[in-house]
Enzyme design. Structure first.
Site, PDB file in Angstrom:
ATOM      1  N   CYS A  22       8.496   8.945  -0.645  1.00  0.00           N
ATOM      2  CA  CYS A  22       9.205   9.135   0.941  1.00  0.00           C
ATOM      3  C   CYS A  22      11.106   9.680  -0.064  1.00  0.00           C
ATOM      4  O   CYS A  22      10.878  10.730  -0.665  1.00  0.00           O
ATOM      5  CB  CYS A  22       9.974   8.798   2.597  1.00  0.00           C
ATOM      6  SG  CYS A  22      10.005   9.852   3.307  1.00  0.00           S
ATOM      7  N   HIS A  32       4.143   7.435   3.044  1.00  0.00           N
ATOM      8  CA  HIS A  32       4.360   6.120   3.495  1.00  0.00           C
ATOM      9  C   HIS A  32       3.029   5.068   3.162  1.00  0.00           C
ATOM     10  O   HIS A  32       2.133   4.940   4.122  1.00  0.00           O
ATOM     11  CB  HIS A  32       3.929   6.159   4.690  1.00  0.00           C
ATOM     12  CG  HIS A  32       6.074   6.475   4.563  1.00  0.00           C
ATOM     13  ND1 HIS A  32       7.703   5.665   5.161  1.00  0.00           N
ATOM     14  CD2 HIS A  32       6.594   7.652   5.876  1.00  0.00           C
ATOM     15  CE1 HIS A  32       7.924   6.321   5.257  1.00  0.00           C
ATOM     16  NE2 HIS A  32       8.007   7.378   4.810  1.00  0.00           N
ATOM     17  N   GLU A  75       2.817   2.321   2.476  1.00  0.00           N
ATOM     18  CA  GLU A  75       2.888   0.728   3.668  1.00  0.00           C
ATOM     19  C   GLU A  75       1.898   0.591   4.296  1.00  0.00           C
ATOM     20  O   GLU A  75       1.813  -0.589   5.100  1.00  0.00           O
ATOM     21  CB  GLU A  75       4.079   0.190   3.596  1.00  0.00           C
ATOM     22  CG  GLU A  75       4.999   0.850   4.573  1.00  0.00           C
ATOM     23  CD  GLU A  75       5.225   2.457   4.747  1.00  0.00           C
ATOM     24  OE1 GLU A  75       5.580   2.944   5.642  1.00  0.00           O
ATOM     25  OE2 GLU A  75       5.531   2.614   3.726  1.00  0.00           O
TER      26      GLU A  75
END
Length: 367
Positions: free
Chosen positions: A254, A344, A346
């Site tokens: 990001c 992202h 995660e």
């Protein structure tokens, strides 16, 4: 009691207070995720933004103490269509409305979230304010207050949301690698994903210098997500260039992707209304595979899409692109263990399609 959402171009939406009562200002953006509102609220990348949820029902599962991505709510304000009258989840310990009030987050529940989203898609993200209370000033006065609020362009915000003291997330199981992670607005799940893979993660403040990063003698360096304009983040760019000069493996996500772009000599620009949600299609240009991915960014890297290009650190290429608008979604150096993505991996909240990127980071550290 009435609440008003006022945009800087003069558009006004009426509703009722949701969360705290008062006034707040920020950049007006929308999130297309149908789940993950608690992770959205606590994502530091939303600092100084008013977030409108496009999903019609918000708050159905309440709030728990396990899902926050940081120690507080970071959104400047919150806009929903139909808040849940009753929350229902065995994990919940309070309602979303109560949580927002506890955190002092001014919000509004209103019928016009669809109209608001169409307005932002046509005219772009802009400044806004939410106002509620027993006696509101005339609308022209509120519009003027919004227009006096700070813009996102040129805002250097990472240090406002990052940790001020370094801390360590220990490896889960056997330690394999030491990672220096620069907190530009890091989400809690990110170092956890690395710890799951045997990484001892040293999380450093956004003000960390290259010398402080390299003093840990890390196997790899990570730059996190975060808020603000990457064009104003000169300190982070300088720190990353020092890391690249030292030849350390690097992974960024990001905001970290945008910082890598600048470190390679590329420019950045503000997207019309940004990408925010958990349903963005991204193509890995090496394999042709399409990943559904989680996003939260209003800026992007300006890089050539038609093949490798030269940088001060060797040849590079755009590794991933967004299939909605051809926005750059990843960068990779071809002659060094350096890569980044704009989204992202995660997956908090979001799909798990991109989890392999943490494995790739471990592979280049172990090479």
């Amino acid at each position: 009691m009435t609440a008003l959402l006022v945009l800087e171009d003069g558009r006004v939406f009426e509703g009722v207070p949701y969360g705290a009562v008062g006034e707040t200002f920020g950049e007006m953006v929308f999130n297309t995720g149908m789940t993950g509102y608690q992770e959205t609220l606590t994502d530091p990348s939303y600092h100084r933004q008013i977030v409108a949820m496009t999903a019609p029902h918000i708050g159905n599962t309440g709030v728990n103490d396990e899902d926050p991505e940081s120690g507080r709510v970071w959104v400047a304000g919150y806009v929903v269509r139909e808040p849940a009258r009753v929350h229902s989840s065995w994990r919940a310990n309070r309602s979303l409305d109560d949580y927002l009030r506890e955190q002092g987050v001014v919000g509004i529940a209103m019928r016009g979230t669809r109209a608001l989203t169409r307005h932002l898609r046509e005219r772009g993200a802009m400044r806004a304010g939410i106002f509620s209370g027993d006696a509101l000033p005339p609308v022209p006065d509120l519009v003027e207050k919004v227009r006096r609020s700070p813009e996102m362009t040129g805002a250097d915000l990472a240090a406002e949301v990052a940790t001020t003291e370094a801390y360590v997330v220990p490896a889960i199981g056997e330690k394999r690698f030491t990672v220096a992670a620069v907190d530009l607005g890091i989400k809690g799940m990110t170092p956890h994903r690395m710890a799951e893979r045997g990484c001892e993660v040293h999380v450093l403040p956004a003000t960390a210098t290259a010398e402080e990063i390299l003093a840990l003698d890390p196997d790899g360096v990570f730059f996190s997500n975060g808020p603000g304009d990457p064009g104003a983040a000169d300190h982070a760019v300088a720190a990353l260039r020092g890391v690249l000069d030292a030849g350390k493996p690097f992974f960024g996500i990001c905001f970290g992707n945008q910082i890598l772009g600048r470190a390679l000599g590329l420019g950045t620009y503000k997207l019309r209304y940004g990408h925010r949600g958990v349903n963005q299609p991204v193509q890995d240009r090496r394999t042709g595979k399409v990943e559904i991915s989680a996003h939260n960014h209003g800026f992007a890297v300006d890089a050539p899409l038609d093949g490798p290009f030269d940088t001060p650190y060797g040849r590079a290429e755009v590794s991933h692109v967004n299939l909605n608008d051809d926005c750059v979604e990843g960068l990779r150096l071809l002659d060094r263990p350096v890569f980044s993505v704009q989204y992202h991996p995660e997956a908090a909240a979001g799909p798990h399609d991109a989890a392999y990127l943490f494995d790739e980071f471990c592979e280049v550290m172990g090479a």
